[in-house]
Design an enzyme around this catalytic site. Structure first.
Site, short mmCIF file in Angstrom:
data_model
loop_
_atom_site.label_atom_id
_atom_site.label_comp_id
_atom_site.label_asym_id
_atom_site.label_seq_id
_atom_site.Cartn_x
_atom_site.Cartn_y
_atom_site.Cartn_z
CD GLN A 67 -27.77 51.59 33.70
OE1 GLN A 67 -28.55 52.22 33.02
NE2 GLN A 67 -27.25 52.05 34.82
CG HIS A 115 -25.33 52.36 30.33
ND1 HIS A 115 -24.36 51.91 31.18
CD2 HIS A 115 -25.92 53.41 30.96
CE1 HIS A 115 -24.36 52.64 32.29
NE2 HIS A 115 -25.29 53.57 32.18
CG HIS A 170 -25.30 58.37 31.30
ND1 HIS A 170 -24.52 58.81 32.35
CD2 HIS A 170 -25.76 57.14 31.67
CE1 HIS A 170 -24.50 57.88 33.30
NE2 HIS A 170 -25.26 56.85 32.92
N GLY A 178 -32.60 57.80 33.65
CA GLY A 178 -32.57 56.90 32.50
C GLY A 178 -32.09 55.53 32.95
CB CYS A 233 -24.20 55.70 36.39
SG CYS A 233 -24.66 54.25 35.43
CG LEU A 234 -29.91 54.17 38.49
CD1 LEU A 234 -31.21 53.60 37.94
CD2 LEU A 234 -30.12 54.74 39.88
NI NI Z 1 -25.84 54.93 33.66
#
Ligand code: NI
Length: 184
Positions: free
Chosen positions: A56, A150, A146, A51, A104-105
């Site tokens: 992000q 964000h 999740h 995702g 998480c990225l």
């Molecule tokens: Ni994340």
């Protein structure tokens, strides 16, 4: 299409509350916003994420993309079709929670054990401005919690209860994954 730069933990954009999208901006398929959504999908694929939320990739707006099909980071989970969510809101968080290892990225080297509600209700719009409402459980419910976190300025470590279960990916693979489940 283009790959977008990932904002990492410490970048203040990850801690802001993202702005709602004006649904009128979705009408034109050639719009900047639709191109941005395509770029988000391409970036998620390129980075191997399940995702991605717009903050992000340095846009503080309420868009999330998700997709899961055989990802080495989450072996054995049920697939999630490619989904684009505009202005998503979660409600009816189940009291029942389950712990799972998340990554998480934006915190790319870390894994943490996070409790999440097992069932939630999603209200959102798709990229054509059509309303989505559904009750979600299992892995998809975890990914939604999740990603939508964000949009509210939260990352998964904020939801952890036990920081002894925060681990570098490398040590996670060594100490916390059973040998047969180790991503290869
Ligand atoms: Ni994340």
């Amino acid at each position: 299409m283009a790959l977008l730069k990932i904002a990492k933990l410490g970048n203040p954009i990850l801690r802001q509350i993202a702005k709602a999208v004006d649904l009128n901006e979705l009408v034109d398929p050639e719009s900047e916003l639709q191109t941005f959504i395509d770029d988000m999908i391409e970036t998620m694929h390129h980075e191997g994420g399940v995702g991605l939320a717009a903050p992000q990739v340095n846009q503080s707006i309420q868009i999330v993309v998700l997709e899961y099909a055989e990802n080495k980071r989450y072996p054995g989970e049920i697939s999630i079709p490619l989904t684009v969510l505009i202005n998503p809101v979660l409600s009816d968080y189940s009291k029942e929670t389950k712990e799972g290892w998340e990554s998480c990225l934006s915190l790319v080297d870390f894994r943490g054990l996070v409790p999440r509600s097992t069932t939630i209700t999603l209200n959102a719009y798709d990229r054509n401005g059509r309303k989505i409402q559904k009750t979600v459980s299992g892995f998809e419910a975890v990914v939604l919690q999740h990603e939508i976190d964000h949009l509210q300025g939260y990352v998964f470590i904020d939801r952890m209860k036990d920081f002894t279960k925060l681990s570098y990916q490398e040590e996670f693979e060594k100490f916390w994954v059973k040998k047969e489940e180790t991503p290869s």
